[in-house]
Write a protein that holds these residues in place. Structure first.
Motif, PDB file in Angstrom:
ATOM      1  N   ILE A  73      -0.974  -6.466  11.256  1.00 46.89           N
ATOM      2  CA  ILE A  73      -0.147  -6.494  10.055  1.00 46.89           C
ATOM      3  C   ILE A  73      -1.032  -6.163   8.859  1.00 46.89           C
ATOM      4  O   ILE A  73      -2.035  -6.842   8.611  1.00 46.89           O
ATOM      5  N   GLY A 112       4.687  -0.170   9.576  1.00 46.72           N
ATOM      6  CA  GLY A 112       5.272  -1.451   9.945  1.00 46.72           C
ATOM      7  C   GLY A 112       6.732  -1.577   9.569  1.00 46.72           C
ATOM      8  O   GLY A 112       7.419  -2.491  10.036  1.00 46.72           O
ATOM      9  N   ARG A 161       6.283  -9.731  11.390  1.00 46.14           N
ATOM     10  CA  ARG A 161       5.718  -8.831  10.385  1.00 46.14           C
ATOM     11  C   ARG A 161       6.193  -9.196   8.985  1.00 46.14           C
ATOM     12  O   ARG A 161       5.419  -9.136   8.017  1.00 46.14           O
ATOM     13  N   THR A 183       3.471 -10.332   6.272  1.00 46.85           N
ATOM     14  CA  THR A 183       3.306  -9.533   5.058  1.00 46.85           C
ATOM     15  C   THR A 183       3.588 -10.370   3.818  1.00 46.85           C
ATOM     16  O   THR A 183       2.902 -10.243   2.790  1.00 46.85           O
ATOM     17  N   LYS A 216       4.592   1.121  13.894  1.00 46.98           N
ATOM     18  CA  LYS A 216       4.489  -0.334  13.792  1.00 46.98           C
ATOM     19  C   LYS A 216       3.139  -0.778  14.372  1.00 46.98           C
ATOM     20  O   LYS A 216       3.027  -1.050  15.567  1.00 46.98           O
TER      21      LYS A 216
END
Length: 266
Positions: free
Chosen positions: A88, A78, A183, A187, A84
């Motif tokens: 997530i 990611g 993202r 995260t 990626k």
């Protein structure tokens, strides 16, 4: 595997090189590895980056440790140049992927040095796979319980901008842009939910906790709590440094790291 020379810093061009590694759980991860590790059986040290940044952010410290250790610096999935995934990954999943990456590179165990969110990933790895984690070095460990909201964390991040070298800011902007807002925020929310204070008493690996004295993201009160909760820990403060000690004070961090690992080997 595709190899390529790392060129971000003039000092690392002959020290680290890039390698694409497919982790055992299927993620394609870009990794920077010592080009010429010490000839004797050198201890391995894995550097783990923080939120939205990448291995590039760890390079100033990595190049200074490479003369003494076999250094590995992966981009977590990611982030940076790594794959990626649409999903997530939460903190535990990042930790599991870090261990799966170790399996792929043939690294049975190592010392782990992380900054910020990287510390949470390392602590989770130490909980689930203690045999893989020899020692831990937690630099500016998040999440401070007093900053577990987007607003508070954002204010602290902005304040840290005044505590970092001016050349750090373009690096940070580029890294955050590459990770993307979705993202980064996703995260960060996972990081809020991962309550370090509950994990730390169960981490038995010898640990060094490091804080920059000017770090507005991680308070002195919090790192002292981290140090108390860990069964086998010591605390070091780098005077004048902001949150990214690995970037703003790499020489001091490398010296502290060598001293910590040397003392343990006696």
């Amino acid at each position: 595997m595709l190899w390529g020379k790392v060129r971000e810093l003039s000092t690392d061009k002959d020290i680290l090189e890039g390698k694409w590694v497919t982790s055992e759980n299927g993620f394609s991860m870009y990794t920077r590895i010592s080009r010429n590790p010490p000839s004797y059986p050198a201890p391995a040290i894995v550097l783990v980056h923080g939120l939205a940044v990448s291995s590039r952010y760890m390079l100033p410290t990595a190049v200074r440790l490479a003369s003494s250790y076999a250094v590995y610096v992966p981009d977590l999935p990611g982030f940076g140049r790594s794959e990626k995934p649409a999903h997530i990954l939460n903190v535990r999943e990042l930790a599991e992927t870090l261990i799966a990456w170790m399996q792929a590179v043939g690294l049975p165990s190592a010392t782990f040095l992380g900054n910020s969110l990287g510390c949470q990933v390392i602590v989770n790895a130490a909980l689930c796979y203690p045999e893989r984690v020899q020692r831990t070095i937690l630099v500016g460990p998040t999440m401070d319980p007093q900053a577990r909201t987007i607003q508070r964390a954002g204010v602290r991040l902005l304040r840290d901008g005044f505590c970092e070298p001016i050349h750090f800011l373009p690096v940070l902007v580029r890294e955050y842009s590459r990770a993307g807002m979705r993202r980064t925020i996703g995260t960060l929310q996972y990081a809020f939910a991962d309550q370090m204070e509950q994990h730390l008493p169960h981490v038995h690996a010898p640990t060094l906790v490091v804080r920059g004295s000017r770090d507005p993201i991680v308070s002195q009160q919090w790192v002292e709590q981290v140090n108390r909760l860990l069964p086998n820990s010591q605390l070091a403060v780098v005077q004048g440094a902001g949150h990214a000690v690995n970037y703003n004070s790499p020489e001091q961090l490398a010296q502290i790291t060598r001293r910590f690992l040397s003392d343990l080997s006696r």
